[in-house]
Design a protein around this motif. Structure first.
Motif, PDB file in Angstrom:
ATOM      1  N   MET A  95      47.665 -25.066   5.324  1.00 19.31           N
ATOM      2  CA  MET A  95      47.916 -23.824   4.982  1.00 19.31           C
ATOM      3  C   MET A  95      48.872 -23.128   5.855  1.00 19.31           C
ATOM      4  SD  MET A  95      46.177 -23.612   2.032  1.00 19.31           S
ATOM      5  CE  MET A  95      46.105 -21.608   1.942  1.00 19.31           C
ATOM      6  N   LEU A  96      48.496 -23.497   7.092  1.00 21.41           N
ATOM      7  CA  LEU A  96      49.246 -22.528   8.257  1.00 21.41           C
ATOM      8  C   LEU A  96      50.498 -23.006   8.311  1.00 21.41           C
ATOM      9  CD1 LEU A  96      46.397 -22.950  10.813  1.00 21.41           C
ATOM     10  CD2 LEU A  96      47.142 -20.935   9.654  1.00 21.41           C
ATOM     11  N   LEU A  97      50.774 -24.262   7.765  1.00 20.08           N
ATOM     12  CA  LEU A  97      52.384 -24.842   8.235  1.00 20.08           C
ATOM     13  C   LEU A  97      53.190 -25.164   7.055  1.00 20.08           C
ATOM     14  CD1 LEU A  97      51.715 -27.468  10.900  1.00 20.08           C
ATOM     15  CD2 LEU A  97      52.481 -25.129  11.104  1.00 20.08           C
ATOM     16  N   ARG A  98      52.775 -24.453   5.760  1.00 24.20           N
ATOM     17  CA  ARG A  98      53.228 -24.495   4.680  1.00 24.20           C
ATOM     18  C   ARG A  98      54.694 -23.694   4.740  1.00 24.20           C
ATOM     19  NH1 ARG A  98      49.262 -21.669   0.070  1.00 24.20           N
ATOM     20  NH2 ARG A  98      49.153 -19.656   1.131  1.00 24.20           N
ATOM     21  N   ARG A  99      55.631 -24.174   4.026  1.00 22.99           N
ATOM     22  CA  ARG A  99      56.935 -23.323   4.042  1.00 22.99           C
ATOM     23  C   ARG A  99      56.906 -22.263   3.310  1.00 22.99           C
ATOM     24  NH1 ARG A  99      61.554 -23.829   1.008  1.00 22.99           N
ATOM     25  NH2 ARG A  99      60.701 -25.398  -0.165  1.00 22.99           N
ATOM     26  N   GLN A 100      57.199 -21.129   3.612  1.00 26.95           N
ATOM     27  CA  GLN A 100      57.438 -19.772   2.913  1.00 26.95           C
ATOM     28  C   GLN A 100      58.863 -19.586   2.806  1.00 26.95           C
ATOM     29  OE1 GLN A 100      55.049 -17.215   5.191  1.00 26.95           O
ATOM     30  NE2 GLN A 100      53.148 -18.050   4.729  1.00 26.95           N
ATOM     31  N   GLU A 101      59.264 -19.798   1.632  1.00 25.18           N
ATOM     32  CA  GLU A 101      60.735 -19.646   1.449  1.00 25.18           C
ATOM     33  C   GLU A 101      61.070 -18.317   1.073  1.00 25.18           C
ATOM     34  OE1 GLU A 101      64.489 -21.092   2.347  1.00 25.18           O
ATOM     35  OE2 GLU A 101      62.555 -21.794   2.660  1.00 25.18           O
ATOM     36  N   SER A 102      62.110 -17.635   1.067  1.00 22.29           N
ATOM     37  CA  SER A 102      62.490 -16.413   0.459  1.00 22.29           C
ATOM     38  C   SER A 102      63.885 -16.400   0.237  1.00 22.29           C
ATOM     39  CB  SER A 102      62.171 -15.228   1.471  1.00 22.29           C
ATOM     40  OG  SER A 102      62.432 -14.102   0.977  1.00 22.29           O
ATOM     41  N   SER A 103      64.235 -15.819  -0.987  1.00 21.05           N
ATOM     42  CA  SER A 103      65.521 -16.006  -1.462  1.00 21.05           C
ATOM     43  C   SER A 103      66.212 -14.960  -0.612  1.00 21.05           C
ATOM     44  CB  SER A 103      65.518 -15.644  -3.161  1.00 21.05           C
ATOM     45  OG  SER A 103      65.111 -14.335  -3.333  1.00 21.05           O
ATOM     46  N   SER A 104      65.823 -13.950  -0.241  1.00 17.75           N
ATOM     47  CA  SER A 104      66.688 -12.954   0.579  1.00 17.75           C
ATOM     48  C   SER A 104      66.478 -13.100   2.128  1.00 17.75           C
ATOM     49  CB  SER A 104      66.098 -11.372   0.085  1.00 17.75           C
ATOM     50  OG  SER A 104      64.793 -11.380   0.463  1.00 17.75           O
ATOM     51  N   SER A 105      67.393 -12.658   2.774  1.00 15.13           N
ATOM     52  CA  SER A 105      67.408 -12.830   4.373  1.00 15.13           C
ATOM     53  C   SER A 105      66.567 -12.364   4.700  1.00 15.13           C
ATOM     54  CB  SER A 105      68.725 -12.302   4.948  1.00 15.13           C
ATOM     55  OG  SER A 105      68.808 -12.551   6.076  1.00 15.13           O
ATOM     56  N   LEU A 106      65.810 -12.820   5.587  1.00 15.83           N
ATOM     57  CA  LEU A 106      64.655 -12.112   6.433  1.00 15.83           C
ATOM     58  C   LEU A 106      64.872 -11.406   7.709  1.00 15.83           C
ATOM     59  CD1 LEU A 106      62.018 -15.234   6.583  1.00 15.83           C
ATOM     60  CD2 LEU A 106      61.766 -13.278   5.010  1.00 15.83           C
ATOM     61  N   GLU A 107      66.077 -11.278   8.137  1.00 14.42           N
ATOM     62  CA  GLU A 107      66.627 -10.482   9.082  1.00 14.42           C
ATOM     63  C   GLU A 107      66.968  -9.322   8.384  1.00 14.42           C
ATOM     64  OE1 GLU A 107      66.077 -10.837  12.100  1.00 14.42           O
ATOM     65  OE2 GLU A 107      67.763 -11.655  12.998  1.00 14.42           O
ATOM     66  N   CYS A 160      42.231 -29.241  13.588  1.00 12.67           N
ATOM     67  CA  CYS A 160      42.475 -28.026  12.469  1.00 12.67           C
ATOM     68  C   CYS A 160      42.404 -28.594  11.031  1.00 12.67           C
ATOM     69  CB  CYS A 160      43.812 -27.355  13.136  1.00 12.67           C
ATOM     70  SG  CYS A 160      44.046 -26.129  11.741  1.00 12.67           S
ATOM     71  N   ARG A 161      41.542 -27.917  10.392  1.00  9.66           N
ATOM     72  CA  ARG A 161      41.255 -28.447   9.093  1.00  9.66           C
ATOM     73  C   ARG A 161      42.243 -27.861   8.008  1.00  9.66           C
ATOM     74  NH1 ARG A 161      34.780 -29.617   8.178  1.00  9.66           N
ATOM     75  NH2 ARG A 161      34.637 -31.078  10.090  1.00  9.66           N
ATOM     76  N   ASN A 162      42.639 -26.589   8.227  1.00  6.48           N
ATOM     77  CA  ASN A 162      43.766 -26.091   7.370  1.00  6.48           C
ATOM     78  C   ASN A 162      45.082 -25.944   7.844  1.00  6.48           C
ATOM     79  OD1 ASN A 162      43.067 -24.190   9.228  1.00  6.48           O
ATOM     80  ND2 ASN A 162      43.065 -22.466   8.036  1.00  6.48           N
ATOM     81  N   VAL A 163      45.559 -27.097   8.537  1.00  8.60           N
ATOM     82  CA  VAL A 163      46.978 -27.119   9.009  1.00  8.60           C
ATOM     83  C   VAL A 163      47.798 -27.074   7.657  1.00  8.60           C
ATOM     84  CG1 VAL A 163      46.798 -29.449   8.861  1.00  8.60           C
ATOM     85  CG2 VAL A 163      48.503 -28.321  10.515  1.00  8.60           C
ATOM     86  N   GLU A 181      40.798 -22.978  11.416  1.00  8.14           N
ATOM     87  CA  GLU A 181      39.543 -23.510  11.247  1.00  8.14           C
ATOM     88  C   GLU A 181      39.542 -25.087  12.201  1.00  8.14           C
ATOM     89  OE1 GLU A 181      38.849 -24.481   7.292  1.00  8.14           O
ATOM     90  OE2 GLU A 181      39.187 -22.463   6.381  1.00  8.14           O
ATOM     91  N   LEU A 182      39.146 -24.444  13.243  1.00  6.96           N
ATOM     92  CA  LEU A 182      39.050 -25.392  14.477  1.00  6.96           C
ATOM     93  C   LEU A 182      37.664 -25.951  14.410  1.00  6.96           C
ATOM     94  CD1 LEU A 182      41.163 -23.595  17.222  1.00  6.96           C
ATOM     95  CD2 LEU A 182      41.896 -25.547  15.399  1.00  6.96           C
ATOM     96  N   TYR A 183      37.648 -27.315  14.747  1.00  5.74           N
ATOM     97  CA  TYR A 183      36.366 -27.941  14.889  1.00  5.74           C
ATOM     98  C   TYR A 183      36.425 -29.078  15.819  1.00  5.74           C
ATOM     99  CZ  TYR A 183      35.160 -26.052  10.291  1.00  5.74           C
ATOM    100  OH  TYR A 183      35.019 -25.155   9.061  1.00  5.74           O
ATOM    101  N   GLU A 184      35.373 -29.138  16.631  1.00  2.00           N
ATOM    102  CA  GLU A 184      35.154 -30.337  17.387  1.00  2.00           C
ATOM    103  C   GLU A 184      35.190 -31.819  16.920  1.00  2.00           C
ATOM    104  OE1 GLU A 184      31.782 -29.490  19.882  1.00  2.00           O
ATOM    105  OE2 GLU A 184      32.806 -27.884  20.738  1.00  2.00           O
ATOM    106  N   MET A 185      35.988 -32.477  17.427  1.00  2.00           N
ATOM    107  CA  MET A 185      35.958 -33.945  17.224  1.00  2.00           C
ATOM    108  C   MET A 185      35.285 -34.886  18.400  1.00  2.00           C
ATOM    109  SD  MET A 185      38.039 -36.920  17.434  1.00  2.00           S
ATOM    110  CE  MET A 185      39.678 -36.270  18.021  1.00  2.00           C
ATOM    111  N   PHE A 186      34.583 -35.902  17.944  1.00  3.11           N
ATOM    112  CA  PHE A 186      33.962 -36.793  18.985  1.00  3.11           C
ATOM    113  C   PHE A 186      34.173 -38.233  18.594  1.00  3.11           C
ATOM    114  CE2 PHE A 186      31.583 -32.786  19.333  1.00  3.11           C
ATOM    115  CZ  PHE A 186      31.567 -32.625  20.942  1.00  3.11           C
ATOM    116  N   GLU A 187      34.459 -39.060  19.359  1.00  4.56           N
ATOM    117  CA  GLU A 187      34.479 -40.410  18.937  1.00  4.56           C
ATOM    118  C   GLU A 187      33.443 -41.259  19.887  1.00  4.56           C
ATOM    119  OE1 GLU A 187      37.932 -43.983  18.544  1.00  4.56           O
ATOM    120  OE2 GLU A 187      38.462 -41.969  18.557  1.00  4.56           O
TER     121      GLU A 187
END
Length: 1202
Positions: free
Chosen positions: A644-656, A639-642, A618-624
């Motif tokens: 949501m985008l950068l929240r940690r997604q932890e998992s108990s099992s290995s992602l590899e 970015c207004r929903n940063v 969710e990108l918006y223009e910013m003017f000062e």
């Protein structure tokens, strides 16, 4: 609350401010003249002149803030008897000097005494002093601020100096600090900080100020921030002399901000600002292109971080520090990073230790620190001592670096910032790899890689995998190393040479002779190649036993070079579901994909968590804009929903993907070998011959390169193909929605050969049904298809018909094929006769079984014809049922006009076709003499459209007494209107019915007369109704029933009349029905008079007059209490003397009649009524209307319109 500190200084002219003075702390805000003169002569001689000189000096320096204090002493006043009262001195001073400002003169009475008068004078003096001092301070402070703004607005002029302006605004900050307004003081330093930062940014953009060159001199000292002094006078003086470096200015400015923040009890903001300061200083040095020795900036940042941390620890307890780790952990991490950089720079991390060049660099860096400051000299763990000790040896550096790293990781983990903790761990892994300790580095690299995979950071994933591959290679983890190498070989973020290197590592290992020949290294196929799509041939993925199935798959190789694969294997799971072997090709085709192509979703390697699951940016223009002229200052995007985008997604099992993928072993496999997979898309074809019926599911895809096996453990979506073994079948179905009787209809025969092979001479034997004909056409052909609906051949259809059997020769066809052909059948259109007045469908044949499905509404009547078919592949006959619908529905009606009679036949077309009707006939099947049916339809042919009706009318004429009933047969020829001439003649449609009691016996005529003296009937007035019942014939055979009585002169019968007005236009007054004795003789007449009242105005139809036969109680049926023969359900009561006085009999109401029947005639046989057939009674007044006019006194006029 304002806290103002003031000092009293003896008046000196040189202390008065000069023009352009910018010192506010030493500014004389209020001048006070003290005098204790109480003698007029002394006042005139000395005091007045002294006051005049004093005020002239103040006016010369534009100082208007002054106060005259007269000290009164009672002791002096007693010694001088000739003095004037004290008010005279005060008045003189006020008149001479305070003419317009009388409040500038105050009296202090006996200041050393303890009396109420003294206390009052002191209070008045202090109040005046406070007021005048604050007024002067406010005025001068405002003037100072105006001068400061004026100076700031001149910043674009060439000679403007930031250092000079810095001193002016700091003077204002000092004043606010003296007033204990720490927030306002902090604002002044923040404004200076922002102004300087803006100039640096503009310098980087090419718009530089001349005074910035003073701050571009090379950095020679990097001793860090000094936060233990309230004011660092050394750095302040260097700024005032314009000799300060960029680091000096920033250090002094931050030290002042830190002091004020601590006064405001906001230590955690100090940590936040310090981290921003350190990062900004690094960038500002680059923008200003300041010469900094290597490592000097790292030393300055490291010392500054520890200084800030120790300063915060000095003013907070341990509990506060532990609960606010989130504010300080950034400084710990930055200090760890800079110490690592210093260790790499000084050779303290290399395997062989520092060399001479590294030692010289270390000495230079320590020299730039200078001597330790006195305020930290006695501190054991001062930043200066820690840095000096860490750079002294390899062991000391390792100890300090590991302590800082582990502490930082622990802090990040405790506050939930796992990503940052993994990042520090990755740096720690690099340190261990430099120290040749890969076993310690692996756990940190795995943790960092897991975090990057969870969040989808492509470049960090690639870099971490390269480090992990090196670590696994040193540890001898062959399987893990090969898996990581395959991931890197398919990673497009690497260069082509790097990808080829890792791919060659796999190929080299695969080409080596194995010590254990049976040992396989199983790796996931995800990084090696991807399955894109799969295509079946035949496309419906259905094949019969013995058939050949081709499966073509598209594999996209992700390797940078061609790879020779020894074999590609597809493991297939075989299952026999319940009744799956009975599935026909038709059933399987309906449940399979039409084009035979299965597309597989692209795999999101190297990101197990699909990026598509994350929300869109969710990108918006910013003017000062500038608040003064609304001009655009800065612009950007946010970015207004940063969160949501950068929240940690932890998992108990290995992602590899785990390397231990299991290989399935099964008896059913599809194999293709050898294959060379080129980079990109590759087509691979598998062929198999079906042997056993059932369902085959593709489970696992494997590719072998030497001892290395790349495995796709599960093929999804599920891919299956079916093998079936089918019995021969015969299916017969009409081509239309329903078969119509009477016209040729096409029927489709479908022969599914299954495992049976149709040989020459095989035929179908159909048993003929008399009511259904099979029409033979010379041009009939049969089509032969394969199970995939591909036409293989066609042949002429040979049909031989006899009286009982029709033989259809089948064309030669192999197993698992389909034979289709069409035949025309014809069903006779008639049905057996049905009695009564119902609709009738006639049919002469009596041996056929019929099934009528006539439901509510106008539905076509259907008839089933069963045909037995003998097939060459079975000893049993196949019985099929064909259902035909009669397209017509026929009704009849008897119409009367006096004694003239007409028969009407209605033919309704219920089908969707249009027909042409011709040659309509109506005959009397009983061949009565003297009876003639004269048709009134003149057209020989007439069309009848879908859902429409056609009416036929005949007039009945007779020359002698007609029979009591008439048996008729209606027939009409029909053919489809849209078709051409048919090759065969169609049988007509017939309908038989019976007409009874059609001769008119009675004529009923009703007439209404207005009241006497009136021309028309009026609403609400009683009118006369006359009913005339006339016998039209003498005694006939139909009159001979139990109602007939014989007298000496004639025969008579009893009738009951009833006058009913269903439309509620008339109110019948008095009796509405009665029983009469009617002579059975021609022209015999009976009149009935009654009164009726019109309820509405207008032309009103006459009431209905109904006639019934009145059967007496002594009749043969009187013992049977038939409720249906009574009007209104036994609501009729009959007078016993009805024979003598027939007109006097009356009908009672429902309630009274029921009670009479239940009381008087309980257990006695009751008379009954029989309705006369419609053909025996003719109402000659039917349709007659009477004009009724409204009454004159009616206010509301109701008119009935019919």
């Amino acid at each position: 609350m304002i806290h103002l500190e003031s000092n009293f200084v003896q008046f000196k002219e040189e202390l008065l401010p000069k023009e352009g003075n910018k010192a506010l702390l030493t500014f004389p805000f209020l001048h006070i003249y003290w005098t204790e003169c109480c003698d007029t002569e002394v006042y005139k001689a000395t005091v007045k002149d002294d006051l005049t000189k004093w005020q002239n000096v103040l006016k010369a320096h534009s100082s208007v803030d002054w106060l005259i204090v007269i000290v009164e002493n009672d002791a002096k006043k007693k010694n001088k008897t000739n003095i004037l009262p004290r008010t005279s001195i005060v008045d003189k001073i006020r008149n001479d000097f305070c003419n317009k400002q009388s409040d500038r003169c105050v009296v202090l009475s006996d200041p050393l005494k303890d009396s109420s008068r003294t206390q009052e004078s002191w209070n008045a003096f202090l109040t005046k002093l406070r007021t005048l001092l604050l007024m002067s301070f406010t005025k001068n402070l405002g003037k100072f601020e105006d001068d400061m703004r004026t100076l700031r607005e001149k910043r674009t002029e060439p000679g403007w100096s930031f250092c000079e302006y810095f001193m002016v605004q700091e003077e204002l900050a000092f004043v606010f600090e003296m007033l204990q307004q720490f927030e306002d003081a902090l604002v002044q330093y923040d404004e200076l900080d922002a102004l300087f930062s803006q100039y640096v940014v503009n310098f980087g953009a090419g718009d530089g100020a001349n005074w910035l060159t003073f701050f571009c001199q090379p950095v020679k000292s990097w001793n860090g921030l000094i936060l233990r002094k309230p004011i660092d006078m050394e750095k302040r003086e260097s700024i005032q002399r314009r000799e300060a470096t960029l680091l000096d200015l920033r250090s002094y400015l931050f030290s002042r901000q830190c002091t004020l923040l601590l006064f405001l009890q906001r230590p955690w903001e100090v940590a936040q600002r310090a981290l921003e300061l350190l990062h900004n200083c690094v960038q500002e040095l680059k923008l200003l292109e300041v010469s900094v020795p290597p490592g000097a900036l790292d030393c300055w940042v490291f010392l500054s971080c520890l200084e800030v941390l120790q300063r915060i620890e000095g003013c907070c307890d341990r509990a506060q520090i532990d609960s606010n780790i989130a504010h300080t952990v950034g400084l710990w991490s930055y200090a760890t990073e800079k110490l690592k950089s210093l260790g790499y720079l000084c050779g303290l991390v290399s395997e062989k230790g520092p060399n001479s060049e590294d030692l010289n660099r270390t000495v230079d860096l320590l020299a730039g620190l200078g001597a330790e400051r006195p305020e930290t000299a006695n501190t054991a763990q001062s930043p200066y001592k820690k840095l000096k000790e860490a750079l002294s040896s390899v062991e000391a550096f390792e100890k300090h670096y590991l302590d800082l790293s582990h502490a930082t990781i622990e802090m990040y983990t405790s506050i939930g910032r796992i990503r940052s903790a993994k990042f520090v761990g990755k740096d720690l892994a690099e340190f261990y790899m430099r120290k040749k300790a890969p076993q310690k580095a692996e756990i940190y690299l795995q943790g960092a890689l897991k975090n990057y995979l969870a969040e989808g950071w492509a470049l960090p994933i690639t870099h971490t995998r390269k480090q992990l591959a090196e670590c696994q290679k040193h540890l001898g983890q062959i399987e893990n190393y090969l898996q990581t190498s395959s991931l890197l070989a398919s990673d497009h973020h690497l260069t082509e040479e790097e990808r080829k290197h890792f791919c060659q590592e796999i190929l080299d290992f695969a080409s080596q002779p194995s010590d254990n020949p049976g040992h396989k290294i199983v790796l996931p196929m995800q990084s090696f190649a991807q399955l894109r799509d799969l295509h079946f041939d035949p496309s419906n993925a259905v094949v019969h036993v013995g058939g050949v199935l081709c499966i073509e798959i598209t594999m996209y190789s992700q390797m940078p070079v061609p790879v020779h694969v020894e074999q590609i294997v597809v493991n297939v799971h075989f299952s026999i579901e319940k009744n799956s072997y009975r599935k026909t090709a038709e059933w399987l085709t309906k449940h399979k994909t039409s084009n035979g192509i299965v597309n597989f979703p692209p795999e999101t390697a190297p990101f197990p968590v699909s990026q598509n699951s994350l929300p869109a940016l969710e990108l918006y223009e910013m003017f000062e804009r500038s608040p003064s002229d609304n001009s655009l200052n800065t612009t950007g995007i946010i970015c207004r929903n940063v969160h949501m985008l950068l929240r940690r997604q932890e998992s108990s099992s290995s992602l590899e993907m785990p390397s231990g993928v299991a290989l399935e072993e099964g008896a059913h496999v599809l194999r293709c070998s050898p294959v060379t997979l080129e980079p990109g898309a590759n087509q691979i074809t598998f062929r198999t011959q079906a042997k056993e019926p059932g369902t085959y599911t593709l489970r696992q895809l494997c590719a072998s390169v030497g001892s290395v096996w790349f495995v796709l453990p599960h093929i999804y979506p599920i891919v299956q193909y079916d093998v079936y073994s089918q019995e021969p079948q015969l299916h017969v179905e009409p081509l239309a929605d329903s078969l119509l009787a009477g016209i040729p209809q096409k029927v489709k025969f479908t022969v599914t050969t299954g495992h049976y092979t149709i040989k020459n001479g095989d035929s179908l034997q159909l048993s003929n049904a008399e009511a259904m004909l099979i029409l033979c056409q010379a041009e009939s052909r049969a089509m032969v298809y394969s199970n995939t609906r591909e036409q293989s051949s066609d042949a002429a259809l040979r049909i031989q018909s006899s009286d009982k059997v029709t033989s259809i020769s089948l064309p030669v066809a192999p197993a698992y094929h389909v034979i289709e052909f069409e035949l025309e059948v014809l069903s006779l259109p008639s049905a057996p006769a049905l009695g009564g007045e119902s609709d009738m469908l006639g049919m002469a044949e009596s041996h056929r079984k019929h099934k009528d499905k006539q439901k509510t509404g106008h539905c076509m009547v259907t008839t089933d014809h069963k045909v037995s078919i003998d097939c060459p592949w079975s000893i049993y006959s196949t019985v099929i049922a064909l259902t035909f619908s009669v397209p017509f529905r026929t009704t009849h009606a008897l119409l009367s006009s006096g004694t003239r009679k007409y028969v009407q036949v209605c033919v309704q077309n219920l089908s969707e076709l249009d027909f042409q009707l011709s040659d309509s006939y109506l005959v009397d099947t009983s061949d009565s003499t003297g009876l003639q049916l004269v048709p009134l339809n003149t057209q020989s042919q007439q069309p009848i459209y879908s859902k429409q009706s056609v009416f036929f009318v005949w007039e009945l004429k007779w020359t002698e007494e007609p029979p009591p009933s008439l048996h008729c047969r209606f027939s009409v020829g029909f053919s489809p209107a849209s078709e051409e001439q048919l090759s065969i003649s169609l049988k007509p449609y017939t309908y038989e019915f019976k007409v009874e009691n059609f001769f008119t016996l009675y004529n009923v005529k009703a007439e209404i007369f207005p009241p006497s003296g009136m021309e028309y009937c009026r609403t609400g007035s009683l009118c006369s109704l006359e009913v005339l019942i006339t016998r039209l014939s003498d005694l006939l055979e139909v009159d001979k029933d139990e109602a007939l009585t014989e007298s000496d002169e004639h025969f008579s019968t009893k009738l009951m009349y009833e006058v009913v007005d269903n439309s509620s236009n008339w109110a019948v007054c008095g009796k509405s029905c009665g029983v009469i004795s009617m002579p059975v003789a021609a022209r015999a007449t009976h009149r009935v008079h009654m009164e009726v009242m019109p309820l509405f105005a207008g032309y009103l139809p006459l009431p209905d007059v109904r006639l019934f036969k009145y059967l007496p109680h002594h009749s043969a049926h009187s013992s049977q209490l038939d409720a249906d023969s009574w009007i209104e359900n036994d609501s009729l009561s009959v007078d016993k003397h009805g024979d003598d006085q027939p007109d006097s009999s009356s009908l009672k109401s429902r309630g009274s009649v029921h009670s009479a029947c239940s009381s008087e005639h309980k257990g006695l046989p009751m008379p009954r009524l029989q309705a006369l057939p419609a053909g025996q009674v003719f109402n000659s007044s039917s349709g007659t209307q009477v004009l009724v006019i409204p009454s004159q006194d009616d206010h509301v006029l109701e008119v009935s319109v019919t």
